[in-house]
Design a protein around this motif. Structure first.
Motif, PDB file in Angstrom:
ATOM      1  N   ARG A 248       0.849  -1.183   0.000  1.00 56.03           N
ATOM      2  CA  ARG A 248       0.000   0.000   0.000  1.00 56.03           C
ATOM      3  C   ARG A 248       0.886   1.236   0.000  1.00 56.03           C
ATOM      4  O   ARG A 248       1.940   1.260   0.635  1.00 56.03           O
ATOM      5  N   GLN A 249       0.439   2.255  -0.721  1.00 54.70           N
ATOM      6  CA  GLN A 249       1.182   3.512  -0.758  1.00 54.70           C
ATOM      7  C   GLN A 249       0.202   4.663  -0.585  1.00 54.70           C
ATOM      8  O   GLN A 249      -0.749   4.796  -1.350  1.00 54.70           O
ATOM      9  N   ASN A 250       0.469   5.480   0.402  1.00 53.17           N
ATOM     10  CA  ASN A 250      -0.345   6.663   0.648  1.00 53.17           C
ATOM     11  C   ASN A 250       0.296   7.862  -0.020  1.00 53.17           C
ATOM     12  O   ASN A 250       1.419   8.224   0.316  1.00 53.17           O
ATOM     13  N   SER A 251      -0.395   8.434  -0.979  1.00 53.19           N
ATOM     14  CA  SER A 251      -0.090   9.748  -1.542  1.00 53.19           C
ATOM     15  C   SER A 251       1.399   9.985  -1.802  1.00 53.19           C
ATOM     16  O   SER A 251       1.976  10.936  -1.262  1.00 53.19           O
TER      17      SER A 251
ATOM     18  N   THR B 175      -7.950   4.325   2.083  1.00 51.71           N
ATOM     19  CA  THR B 175      -7.730   5.077   0.848  1.00 51.71           C
ATOM     20  C   THR B 175      -6.238   5.172   0.562  1.00 51.71           C
ATOM     21  O   THR B 175      -5.469   5.692   1.363  1.00 51.71           O
ATOM     22  N   ALA B 176      -5.819   4.644  -0.579  1.00 52.99           N
ATOM     23  CA  ALA B 176      -4.397   4.561  -0.927  1.00 52.99           C
ATOM     24  C   ALA B 176      -4.288   3.912  -2.301  1.00 52.99           C
ATOM     25  O   ALA B 176      -5.284   3.498  -2.891  1.00 52.99           O
TER      26      ALA B 176
ATOM     27  N   SER C  56      -5.788   2.498  -7.535  1.00 52.78           N
ATOM     28  CA  SER C  56      -6.054   3.614  -6.635  1.00 52.78           C
ATOM     29  C   SER C  56      -7.418   3.394  -5.995  1.00 52.78           C
ATOM     30  O   SER C  56      -8.442   3.413  -6.666  1.00 52.78           O
TER      31      SER C  56
END
Lengths: 111, 112
Positions: free
Chosen positions: A36-39, A84-85, A106
């Motif tokens: 997972r990657q946030n922003s 959300t990610a 996304s």
């Protein structure tokens, strides 16, 4: 070049719903991982599934692997806004830690 | 325990210049990998080092080089910077083949 392809590219769901994203890859693998990657920040490792495993669970996450179809799915149950990610699958083509990432899904979870 | 640390966090360079990015892995992790992530795409594998030896190299030009030091920290060097080198550069360390990577927060490189 990317090893994997995630589908869909973007997914928007209501909080509490389940989110399913899929990953297809091209070559034989030893392991498949989901991140997972946030922003645009660093990636967070979620789960690793080995090629001889078919399903794995971790909390609200469920991952399946079908090596005959060269595909994997990530299911997030009872989604939260904090989920959300962008989600990426990563596969290896050789023994060792050289993982190749897909294009990402996304996910937006609407409160 | 500290996670994977990368420095600097942000960097602006001019075309043609050289840049060095640094990474310190988690204590005990001997494998370090570098990835380039262009906006809107997944990370692209650049290098992997294990026990100070290069174990893998992605499809990047020779302008990209790296090394791993005896303390397992690593540097990524990019020469003759191009505008297209603008990206988030991620470093990851791992304790072994069947374990996931732990990523740093990355270095955001902007080439102008």
């Amino acid at each position: 070049s990317q090893q994997g392809e995630e589908d869909p590219q973007a997914l928007s769901i209501q909080e509490g719903e389940n989110a399913t994203m899929n990953c297809s890859y091209k070559t034989s693998i030893n392991n498949l991982q989901w991140y997972r990657q946030n922003s645009g920040r660093g990636l967070v490792h979620l789960i690793l599934i080995r090629s001889n495993e078919r399903e794995k669970h971790s909390g609200r996450l469920r991952v399946t692997l079908d090596t005959s179809k060269k595909s994997s799915s990530l299911l997030i149950t009872a989604s939260r806004a904090a989920d959300t990610a962008s989600y990426f699958c990563a596969t290896d083509r050789t023994t060792g830690n050289q993982f190749y990432f897909g294009t990402g899904t996304s996910l937006t979870v609407i409160p | 325990d500290a996670g994977v640390t990368q420095s600097p966090t942000h960097l602006i360079k001019t075309r043609g210049q050289h840049v060095t990015l640094r990474c310190s892995p988690i204590s005990g992790h001997k494998s370090v990998s570098w990835y380039q992530q262009v906006l809107g795409q997944g990370p692209q594998f650049i290098f992997q080092y294990y026990e100070k030896e290069e174990r893998g190299r992605g499809n990047f030009p020779d302008r990209f080089s790296a090394r791993q030091f005896p303390n397992y920290s690593s540097e990524l060097n990019v020469n003759a910077l191009l505008l297209g080198d603008s990206a988030l550069y991620l470093c990851a360390s791992s304790s072994g083949q069947f374990y996931g990577y732990t990523f740093g927060s990355g270095t955001r490189l902007t080439v102008v």
